[in-house]
Design a protein around this motif. Structure first.
Motif, PDB file in Angstrom:
ATOM      1  N   ASN A  82       0.799  -1.223   0.000  1.00 13.09           N
ATOM      2  CA  ASN A  82       0.000   0.000   0.000  1.00 13.09           C
ATOM      3  C   ASN A  82       0.829   1.269   0.000  1.00 13.09           C
ATOM      4  O   ASN A  82       0.280   2.379  -0.036  1.00 13.09           O
ATOM      5  CB  ASN A  82      -0.954  -0.002   1.202  1.00 13.09           C
ATOM      6  N   LYS A 120       2.599   3.808  -1.854  1.00 12.56           N
ATOM      7  CA  LYS A 120       2.564   4.244  -3.254  1.00 12.56           C
ATOM      8  C   LYS A 120       3.932   4.648  -3.788  1.00 12.56           C
ATOM      9  O   LYS A 120       4.120   4.766  -5.008  1.00 12.56           O
ATOM     10  CB  LYS A 120       1.592   5.418  -3.410  1.00 12.56           C
ATOM     11  N   LYS A 121       4.887   4.833  -2.905  1.00  5.58           N
ATOM     12  CA  LYS A 121       6.225   5.254  -3.327  1.00  5.58           C
ATOM     13  C   LYS A 121       7.145   4.070  -3.624  1.00  5.58           C
ATOM     14  O   LYS A 121       8.274   4.245  -4.070  1.00  5.58           O
ATOM     15  CB  LYS A 121       6.876   6.114  -2.235  1.00  5.58           C
ATOM     16  N   LYS A 173       7.634   0.136  -5.362  1.00  4.83           N
ATOM     17  CA  LYS A 173       7.180  -0.898  -6.278  1.00  4.83           C
ATOM     18  C   LYS A 173       7.655  -2.247  -5.755  1.00  4.83           C
ATOM     19  O   LYS A 173       8.864  -2.482  -5.624  1.00  4.83           O
ATOM     20  CB  LYS A 173       7.735  -0.659  -7.683  1.00  4.83           C
TER      21      LYS A 173
END
Length: 356
Positions: A262, A264-265, A267
């Protein structure tokens, strides 16, 4: 201190090593190595397995025994360990780099098609971090273009595609047993193949080309590429518990994924139930800052392999944007088999607090 990785040996494995040393046997490659080769090939479900000192010599030996000619092009992923790119050079080949896909970080079939020329004779497919990628499509492209496919499955013990274990898709597969791997001998490797003619040639090749072990009649060309029975005793103990090791690695990766997905920064690729990731790789901007932050908490990480074309000897190869994006921004997180859930939660807490 939480290390990025460290070897883990079951108590029985350590006892077996001591028992072997106490037996007075000669340590050199013999019956224990033969046992390991048979058991490993049974696990992989290949017809043949030949042990080697490391995963570099496995690949160069395969190429040499397949009669590579000077200047033959070998297509290699730009995201792999440097050994894979260097192996063709050891035997006179020319390494041609191929980009990866955004979806799985393995060799891109479309870029592979673009890189094929009349001189392309071999392709080494790396299942990076246990991911099988588009191996089926790569296999078809190679067959269509009369290119021999070799698998660099160094990361991929316990990874399957269509119920077939990594290493079984090409003419031969290469495995590594260096320190970070799921099975470790400290250093070591193996070739698996279903080609009996190639296997026979590899066995001569790794033992000076001897007519048979123990004599000095050399009817074939070869080197001294044997391992030791002591290494094989160590590996046999881990192979006995391979299902536990696979299960542990999959559990570790899944927990990391659930705790980081979760953010978002960051991968992080979702786990695949048919694959075993030997480590946990994440990708983010300013990975150096996170590396340093974790180190202050006594958590050791390692940068993922830099793109091969960033290395001085390959810097003339251009146009590999996906691998250059990912490989310059990735970290391997701690993933030792005995890593605890509490430790993983601590690591992820530090990551999520720092990367916002």
């Amino acid at each position: 201190m939480i290390y990025q990785t460290k070897p883990f040996f079951e108590k029985d494995t350590i006892k077996n090593v001591k028992r072997y040393l106490d037996s007075g046997k000669w340590i050199t490659e013999h019956k224990e190595t033969q046992r390991f080769e048979k058991k490993f090939s049974k696990f992989i479900k290949s017809k043949e397995c030949i042990a080697f000192p490391n995963g570099t010599l496995t690949m160069s030996s395969i190429l040499d025994c397949l009669d590579i000619k000077r200047g033959d092009e070998v297509l290699v992923s730009n995201y792999t360990m440097i050994a894979t790119a260097n192996a063709p050079k050891l035997v006179g080949g020319k390494t041609v780099l191929v980009d990866i896909t955004n979806e799985n970080l393995c060799m891109c079939p479309q870029d592979l098609k673009k890189k094929i020329t009349s001189r392309s004779k071999f392709c080494i497919f790396t299942s990076i971090n246990g991911r099988m990628g588009n191996i089926d499509e790569i296999e078809k492209i190679c067959k269509k273009n009369n290119i021999l496919l070799i698998e660099d499955a160094a990361h991929s013990i316990g990874s399957f595609f269509s119920n077939k274990h990594a290493g079984n898709f090409g003419v031969a597969g290469s495995f590594s047993f260096s320190m970070p791997k799921l099975i470790t001998m400290g250093q070591g490797g193996a070739v698996v193949t279903n080609n009996s003619k190639l296997a026979k040639k590899l066995r001569y090749y790794k033992d000076f080309g001897r007519n048979k072990p123990g004599n000095d009649i050399h009817n074939y060309f070869g080197y001294n590429l044997k391992i030791t029975d002591l290494q094989s005793v160590l590996a046999l103990g881990q192979l006995k518990n391979i299902n536990y090791r696979i299960k542990s690695k999959r559990k570790i990766y899944k927990l990391y994924f659930n705790l980081l997905k979760n953010n978002k920064k960051i991968k992080i690729f979702p786990p695949n139930e048919n694959e075993t990731n030997w480590s946990v790789d994440i990708y983010l901007d300013k990975s150096m800052n996170l590396h340093k932050k974790l180190k202050t908490k006594k958590i050791i990480t390692r940068f993922v392999y830099p793109p091969i074309n960033s290395q001085r000897i390959y810097i003339n190869q251009k146009g590999l944007p996906v691998s250059n994006k990912f490989c310059k921004n990735g970290l391997w997180l701690p993933t030792s088999i005995d890593l605890t859930e509490r430790e993983i939660k601590k690591i992820c807490r530090v990551i999520n607090n720092h990367v916002k």
